[in-house]
Design a protein around this motif. Structure first.
Motif, PDB file in Angstrom:
ATOM      1  N   SER A  64       0.911  -1.184   0.055  1.00  0.00           N
ATOM      2  CA  SER A  64       0.183  -0.027  -0.065  1.00  0.00           C
ATOM      3  C   SER A  64       0.893   1.288  -0.083  1.00  0.00           C
ATOM      4  CB  SER A  64      -0.898   0.176   1.207  1.00  0.00           C
ATOM      5  OG  SER A  64      -0.299   0.272   2.382  1.00  0.00           O
ATOM      6  N   VAL A  65       0.465   2.307  -0.705  1.00  0.00           N
ATOM      7  CA  VAL A  65       1.215   3.506  -0.964  1.00  0.00           C
ATOM      8  C   VAL A  65       1.396   4.321   0.281  1.00  0.00           C
ATOM      9  CG1 VAL A  65       1.523   5.715  -2.090  1.00  0.00           C
ATOM     10  CG2 VAL A  65       0.706   3.753  -3.380  1.00  0.00           C
ATOM     11  N   VAL A  66      -0.053   4.343   0.895  1.00  0.00           N
ATOM     12  CA  VAL A  66       0.029   5.044   2.306  1.00  0.00           C
ATOM     13  C   VAL A  66       1.043   4.451   3.349  1.00  0.00           C
ATOM     14  CG1 VAL A  66      -1.286   5.932   4.264  1.00  0.00           C
ATOM     15  CG2 VAL A  66      -2.058   6.351   1.819  1.00  0.00           C
ATOM     16  N   GLY A  67       0.791   3.074   3.563  1.00  0.00           N
ATOM     17  CA  GLY A  67       1.798   2.688   4.464  1.00  0.00           C
ATOM     18  C   GLY A  67       3.025   2.667   4.334  1.00  0.00           C
ATOM     19  N   TYR A  68       3.274   2.567   3.049  1.00  0.00           N
ATOM     20  CA  TYR A  68       5.027   2.681   2.589  1.00  0.00           C
ATOM     21  C   TYR A  68       5.319   4.170   2.875  1.00  0.00           C
ATOM     22  CZ  TYR A  68       8.311   3.056  -1.320  1.00  0.00           C
ATOM     23  OH  TYR A  68       9.617   3.302  -2.092  1.00  0.00           O
ATOM     24  N   ILE A  69       4.886   5.125   2.620  1.00  0.00           N
ATOM     25  CA  ILE A  69       5.229   6.598   2.840  1.00  0.00           C
ATOM     26  C   ILE A  69       5.341   6.699   4.261  1.00  0.00           C
ATOM     27  CG2 ILE A  69       4.616   7.436   0.557  1.00  0.00           C
ATOM     28  CD1 ILE A  69       2.191   8.705   1.453  1.00  0.00           C
ATOM     29  N   LEU A  70       4.121   6.378   5.104  1.00  0.00           N
ATOM     30  CA  LEU A  70       4.128   6.470   6.416  1.00  0.00           C
ATOM     31  C   LEU A  70       5.374   6.182   6.946  1.00  0.00           C
ATOM     32  CD1 LEU A  70       0.741   5.683   7.664  1.00  0.00           C
ATOM     33  CD2 LEU A  70       1.774   8.078   7.398  1.00  0.00           C
ATOM     34  N   GLY A  71       6.207   5.089   6.593  1.00  0.00           N
ATOM     35  CA  GLY A  71       7.420   4.566   7.203  1.00  0.00           C
ATOM     36  C   GLY A  71       8.618   4.970   6.309  1.00  0.00           C
ATOM     37  N   GLY A  72       8.495   5.932   5.570  1.00  0.00           N
ATOM     38  CA  GLY A  72       9.666   6.484   4.943  1.00  0.00           C
ATOM     39  C   GLY A  72       9.807   6.077   3.277  1.00  0.00           C
ATOM     40  N   GLY A  73       9.724   4.765   3.113  1.00  0.00           N
ATOM     41  CA  GLY A  73       9.888   4.252   1.732  1.00  0.00           C
ATOM     42  C   GLY A  73      11.086   4.343   0.916  1.00  0.00           C
ATOM     43  N   MET A  74      11.596   3.173   0.661  1.00  0.00           N
ATOM     44  CA  MET A  74      12.903   3.010  -0.006  1.00  0.00           C
ATOM     45  C   MET A  74      12.705   2.610  -1.420  1.00  0.00           C
ATOM     46  SD  MET A  74      15.257   3.663   2.450  1.00  0.00           S
ATOM     47  CE  MET A  74      16.832   2.811   2.189  1.00  0.00           C
ATOM     48  N   SER A  75      12.805   3.587  -2.206  1.00  0.00           N
ATOM     49  CA  SER A  75      12.396   3.138  -3.690  1.00  0.00           C
ATOM     50  C   SER A  75      13.543   2.891  -4.639  1.00  0.00           C
ATOM     51  CB  SER A  75      11.732   4.438  -4.063  1.00  0.00           C
ATOM     52  OG  SER A  75      11.514   4.211  -5.443  1.00  0.00           O
ATOM     53  N   TRP A  76      13.078   2.185  -5.658  1.00  0.00           N
ATOM     54  CA  TRP A  76      14.012   1.876  -6.799  1.00  0.00           C
ATOM     55  C   TRP A  76      14.625   3.136  -7.218  1.00  0.00           C
ATOM     56  CZ3 TRP A  76      16.356  -2.355  -8.291  1.00  0.00           C
ATOM     57  CH2 TRP A  76      15.545  -3.680  -8.265  1.00  0.00           C
ATOM     58  N   PHE A  77      14.215   4.273  -7.297  1.00  0.00           N
ATOM     59  CA  PHE A  77      14.445   5.558  -7.531  1.00  0.00           C
ATOM     60  C   PHE A  77      14.582   6.504  -6.323  1.00  0.00           C
ATOM     61  CE2 PHE A  77      10.863   3.923 -10.260  1.00  0.00           C
ATOM     62  CZ  PHE A  77      11.792   3.272 -11.228  1.00  0.00           C
ATOM     63  N   GLY A  78      15.025   5.939  -5.261  1.00  0.00           N
ATOM     64  CA  GLY A  78      15.404   6.815  -3.925  1.00  0.00           C
ATOM     65  C   GLY A  78      16.998   7.292  -4.145  1.00  0.00           C
ATOM     66  N   ARG A  79      17.740   6.567  -4.849  1.00  0.00           N
ATOM     67  CA  ARG A  79      19.290   7.111  -5.127  1.00  0.00           C
ATOM     68  C   ARG A  79      19.121   8.512  -5.838  1.00  0.00           C
ATOM     69  NH1 ARG A  79      23.610   4.799  -5.606  1.00  0.00           N
ATOM     70  NH2 ARG A  79      23.736   4.958  -7.656  1.00  0.00           N
ATOM     71  N   ALA A  80      18.161   8.588  -6.963  1.00  0.00           N
ATOM     72  CA  ALA A  80      17.863   9.776  -7.640  1.00  0.00           C
ATOM     73  C   ALA A  80      17.023  10.699  -6.870  1.00  0.00           C
ATOM     74  CB  ALA A  80      17.472   9.379  -9.078  1.00  0.00           C
ATOM     75  N   HIS A  81      16.079  10.385  -6.055  1.00  0.00           N
ATOM     76  CA  HIS A  81      14.855  11.344  -5.553  1.00  0.00           C
ATOM     77  C   HIS A  81      14.733  11.210  -4.212  1.00  0.00           C
ATOM     78  CE1 HIS A  81      13.883  12.456  -9.971  1.00  0.00           C
ATOM     79  NE2 HIS A  81      13.641  11.380  -9.816  1.00  0.00           N
ATOM     80  N   GLY A  82      15.510  10.474  -3.440  1.00  0.00           N
ATOM     81  CA  GLY A  82      15.438  10.457  -1.892  1.00  0.00           C
ATOM     82  C   GLY A  82      14.271   9.514  -1.439  1.00  0.00           C
ATOM     83  N   ILE A  83      14.085   9.406  -0.046  1.00  0.00           N
ATOM     84  CA  ILE A  83      13.153   8.676   0.477  1.00  0.00           C
ATOM     85  C   ILE A  83      11.761   9.349  -0.012  1.00  0.00           C
ATOM     86  CG2 ILE A  83      12.174   8.454   2.987  1.00  0.00           C
ATOM     87  CD1 ILE A  83      14.799   8.113   4.010  1.00  0.00           C
ATOM     88  N   ALA A  84      11.099   7.936  -0.083  1.00  0.00           N
ATOM     89  CA  ALA A  84       9.571   8.642  -0.920  1.00  0.00           C
ATOM     90  C   ALA A  84       8.846   9.202   0.058  1.00  0.00           C
ATOM     91  CB  ALA A  84       9.065   7.167  -1.088  1.00  0.00           C
ATOM     92  N   ALA A  85       8.799   9.285   1.257  1.00  0.00           N
ATOM     93  CA  ALA A  85       8.121  10.291   2.207  1.00  0.00           C
ATOM     94  C   ALA A  85       8.281  11.857   2.049  1.00  0.00           C
ATOM     95  CB  ALA A  85       8.253   9.887   3.603  1.00  0.00           C
ATOM     96  N   ASN A  86       9.309  12.056   1.256  1.00  0.00           N
ATOM     97  CA  ASN A  86       9.689  13.484   1.019  1.00  0.00           C
ATOM     98  C   ASN A  86       9.051  13.958  -0.192  1.00  0.00           C
ATOM     99  OD1 ASN A  86      11.401  13.869   3.254  1.00  0.00           O
ATOM    100  ND2 ASN A  86      13.392  13.044   2.126  1.00  0.00           N
ATOM    101  N   SER A  87       8.419  13.098  -0.665  1.00  0.00           N
ATOM    102  CA  SER A  87       7.663  13.347  -2.289  1.00  0.00           C
ATOM    103  C   SER A  87       6.181  13.769  -1.711  1.00  0.00           C
ATOM    104  CB  SER A  87       7.491  12.459  -3.215  1.00  0.00           C
ATOM    105  OG  SER A  87       6.903  11.176  -2.771  1.00  0.00           O
ATOM    106  N   VAL A  88       5.602  13.576  -0.487  1.00  0.00           N
ATOM    107  CA  VAL A  88       4.310  13.868   0.023  1.00  0.00           C
ATOM    108  C   VAL A  88       4.170  15.211  -0.108  1.00  0.00           C
ATOM    109  CG1 VAL A  88       2.589  13.588   1.578  1.00  0.00           C
ATOM    110  CG2 VAL A  88       4.232  11.520   1.263  1.00  0.00           C
ATOM    111  N   ARG A  89       3.114  15.846  -0.772  1.00  0.00           N
ATOM    112  CA  ARG A  89       2.680  17.182  -0.586  1.00  0.00           C
ATOM    113  C   ARG A  89       1.404  17.428   0.378  1.00  0.00           C
ATOM    114  NH1 ARG A  89       6.877  17.277  -1.855  1.00  0.00           N
ATOM    115  NH2 ARG A  89       7.915  17.516  -3.608  1.00  0.00           N
ATOM    116  N   ALA A  90       0.794  16.419   0.779  1.00  0.00           N
ATOM    117  CA  ALA A  90      -0.475  16.611   1.684  1.00  0.00           C
ATOM    118  C   ALA A  90      -0.893  15.189   1.970  1.00  0.00           C
ATOM    119  CB  ALA A  90      -1.472  17.632   1.157  1.00  0.00           C
TER     120      ALA A  90
END
Length: 441
Positions: free
Chosen positions: A130-156
């Motif tokens: 689930s997307v929400v559970g993943y971002i609440l825990g930070g989120g280590m993405s395939w593309f995190g090396r380029a764009h950082g932890i997924a939680a930082n991409s949340v706007r609201a």
């Protein structure tokens, strides 16, 4: 008693212990995790979620939000397990590059919806998380090396707070809660939807290559040379596989956010290793990201232990890729670094270690579980000082606490926000931050 009142508290479905299918619906995705519950509730909409929170607060019953239970810890005794299956909307705004995602939506649906617009979210390796559970825990993405932890991409976030009031939470409207929800866990409010930034992905390249285990040293040598100089747009996993009754295997899995020709060139070193038994590398669409690792998409028994490594020297290589691992079926080494090591603006800390290791086993019986745990402990012990002792929040497992993720000051701030926003402890997360903060004092 809860049985007499909870069914009338909401319009959505409610399962109670005497119902025929209660044992099925109370189970998390990982069937190895045993969890009991006072009830399971599936609210129909935001108004229903408001009613459920107000009911739980009045009755003194905790709510344990589990979209699908991927990160379940079994911390649900005497609580109502809340499923968010009906919060299933996905809306893409390609102009703003933003996705609005309901709390019941898995990553695979988001990737498919963003794909026609040449966009992608910071998804992990599994399309059914689930997307929400993943971002609440930070989120280590395939593309995190380029764009950082997924939680930082949340706007609201759209939430229902512990008093049963709905709200939209952003950096401007509620900076403390917004900070906590981006990687600090699900202790502070029930998230019903989130708005995430999407990123350009006109081209993707990758896949997996597999060899007999006799090629392990060759594959490892190419892997180490590659990750030492790989661009941030490339992430590569190295896998050791040993299935019962089958031959040992070594494999790589890679995802490159860029042109196919560039991706092929980056991975060219593996072409010189003969005897590949499978090679799926090629251009792929965003909706096919889950096929890179082909992780199970149905519930099952699994026991994972994850650790962060500060070094992958000769000793560590020997332990992970040459030493005995039975009854584990796999060891996965994940390349980190890049933007993952940079400080973000949410609660989750930067992950500065260069590698994460995942030790994978099955646990269909109590005896099997004990054997897997003993082997995981032995391997980690053999790695010694190379294990940092820190963990991403989503990697916490049995016996872990949030103190393994957060520094004392961050944990104290999270605990303060929890006590302010949920003084009656209506919300119970898998790994409660308030309890960890008290233990850290």
């Amino acid at each position: 008693m809860i049985e007499d009142t909870v069914r009338t508290a909401i319009e959505g479905r409610v399962w109670l212990p005497h119902d025929d299918d209660f044992d099925r619906v109370r189970q998390p995705w990982n069937l190895t995790v045993e969890q009991s519950a006072a009830a399971v509730a599936e609210p129909a909409d935001v108004d229903d979620m408001v009613a459920l929170v107000r009911y739980a607060r009045k009755e003194g019953i905790a709510l344990a939000l589990q979209p699908n239970g991927h990160g379940a810890s079994g911390n649900t005794d005497h609580a109502i397990v809340v499923r968010t299956n009906r919060f299933d909307e996905v809306t893409i705004d390609p102009t703003r590059r933003v996705a609005r995602i309901g709390a019941g939506v898995a990553w695979g649906r988001v990737l498919a919806a963003a794909e026609p617009h040449g966009l992608i979210g910071l998804a992990g390796s599994s399309p059914v998380v689930s997307v929400v559970g993943y971002i609440l825990g930070g989120g280590m993405s395939w593309f995190g090396r380029a764009h950082g932890i997924a939680a930082n991409s949340v706007r609201a976030f759209e939430v229902v707070d512990a008093f049963g009031d709905p709200a939209r939470v952003s950096a401007d409207s509620d900076p403390d809660l917004f900070w906590a929800l981006r990687g600090g866990g699900g202790d502070f409010a029930i998230v019903t939807a989130a708005e995430l930034e999407l990123f350009p992905a006109p081209n993707l390249y990758g896949g997996h290559v597999m060899w007999d285990a006799s090629r392990t040293r060759e594959v490892l040598a190419v892997y180490l040379d590659l990750v030492a100089q790989a661009p941030a747009e490339l992430t590569v996993f190295l896998n050791r596989l040993q299935f019962s009754g089958g031959p040992g295997l070594v494999a790589i899995a890679a995802a490159y956010l860029g042109d196919a020709a560039e991706g092929r060139e980056l991975l060219r070193g593996f072409d010189a290793i003969p005897g590949a038994v499978n090679d799926s590398r090629g251009s792929f669409a965003a909706s096919q990201l889950g096929a890179v690792t082909s992780e199970p998409t149905d519930p099952g028994y699994g026991m994972m232990r994850s650790e962060l490594l500060t070094d992958l020297d000769e000793h560590a290589q020997q332990v992970l890729f040459a030493g005995p691992i039975d009854p584990l079926f796999g060891i996965q080494l994940r390349q980190l670094g890049g933007a993952l090591a940079e400080p973000g603006t949410g609660a989750h800390p930067a992950v500065t270690e260069p590698y994460a290791v995942y030790l994978q086993g099955l646990g269909p019986t109590a005896e099997a579980q004990q054997q897997v745990r003993e082997t995981q402990r032995r391997v980690i012990s053999d790695l010694g000082h190379r294990v940092s002792g820190r963990k991403p929040f989503t990697s916490l497992g049995a016996g872990d606490t949030p103190a393994a993720t957060f520094e004392a000051g961050t944990l104290d701030r999270l605990g303060t926000i929890k006590r302010q926003r949920d003084p009656h402890n209506v919300f119970r997360s898998n790994f409660p931050v308030a309890q960890a903060a008290l233990r850290a004092i």
